[in-house]
Write a protein that holds these residues in place. Structure first.
Motif: not given
Ligand SMILES: NC(=O)c1ccc[n+]([C@@H]2O[C@H](COP(=O)([O-])OP(=O)(O)OC[C@H]3O[C@@H](n4cnc5c(N)ncnc54)[C@H](OP(=O)(O)O)[C@@H]3O)[C@@H](O)[C@H]2O)c1
Length: 243
Positions: A129-137, A165-169, A208-211, A218-221
């Motif tokens: 999820m840190g690849g979808l939303v910037p994570l300070p610290y 190819v897919g990415v699991f987040a 799948g491409a992204l999960s 899922k809601a946050a993403a």
């Protein structure tokens, strides 16, 4: 995935370890990679269909030699990863370099080396999820995972028809990675590693491409696609600072 030959990096603990055990139980042959040999040997002792491979993925030469010697694979799960939790300025240039070598350079190199063995197979990168939303610290970690997401989805198009190819987040998981004092207050929000491993293997078996596993994640993403990233980063900064 019974009868399949599947490579898993980061097999000595956490998500990779749980995924290896589930795959072995289901009848796959698992090539389990990590640095801690004792952990891999323990796995192989319990499951005769797990092959232990001591591999430091940040060692480019070792990765090239390992990939060159591989026979055909049905799937590879590139899961090895490290983080550093705390203010960026409290860490060091050496630690930044190790993080980027493990989370970015190693996966790029592995993808190149695995292209041939994975013909008609499946390649899954474990992002965050840190690849979808910037994570300070966890600024460097978050940056490496954002890289991985773009890299995986770009490669997916280039390799369509040859390798799926897919990415699991995932969001936070209770593993060695999160077993640090700075994250103790968030412990109640961390997912069970077995549940996440089940989701990872279901995703690996798909095309799948992204999960993003878990309802809240899922809601946050979904929200992260409409809320400005600078707002999301501000919110994450507060959550981490108060934890
Ligand atoms: N835990 C979370 O909250 C969370 C959330 C989102 C995404 N993720 C991602 O999920 C993946 C697995 O993390 P985890 O939570 O299961 O962490 P973990 O328990 O700390 O496991 C990390 C694994 O990576 C391996 N590894 C680290 N550096 C390596 C290197 N240079 N060469 C080879 N293997 C190396 C470790 O093995 P050795 O030390 O034996 O080499 C270990 O098996 C990571 O990519 C992580 O970013 C985790």
């Amino acid at each position: 995935m019974s009868g399949q030959r599947i490579l898993v990096t980061g097999a000595s603990s956490g998500l990779g370890h749980a995924a290896c055990e589930r795959l072995a139980e289901g009848g796959a042959t698992v090539l389990a990679c990590a640095r801690r040999e004792d952990r891999l040997l323990e796995l192989a002792k319990r499951w005769p269909n797990i092959e232990p491979h001591v591999l430091d993925v940040s060692d480019g030469g070792a990765v090239d030699r390992f990939c060159a010697a591989l026979g055909p694979l049905d799937a590879a799960i590139l899961n090895a990863g490290v983080t550093e939790v705390g203010p960026f300025t409290d860490s060091s240039a050496e630690r930044d370099a190790q993080l980027i070598a493990t989370n970015v350079s190693a996966n790029v190199r592995l993808a190149r080396g695995l292209r041939r063995p994975l013909q008609d197979g499946r390649l899954v990168f474990v992002g965050s999820m840190g690849g979808l939303v910037p994570l300070p610290y966890q600024a460097v970690y978050s940056g490496t995972k954002a890289f991985l997401h773009h890299f995986a989805l770009a490669l997916r198009e280039e390799w369509a028809g040859d390798v799926s190819v897919g990415v699991f987040a995932p969001g936070g998981i209770r593993t060695e990675m999160t077993d640090v004092a700075a994250l103790k207050k968030l412990d109640g929000q961390l997912a069970d590693v077995g549940d996440v491993a089940d989701a990872l293997l279901a995703f690996t078996a798909s095309t799948g491409a992204l999960s993003v596993p878990g309802g809240t994640n899922k809601a946050a993403a979904t929200l992260s696609r409409v809320v400005p990233r600078s707002w999301a980063a501000k919110l994450m900064e507060r959550i981490y600072r108060e934890s």
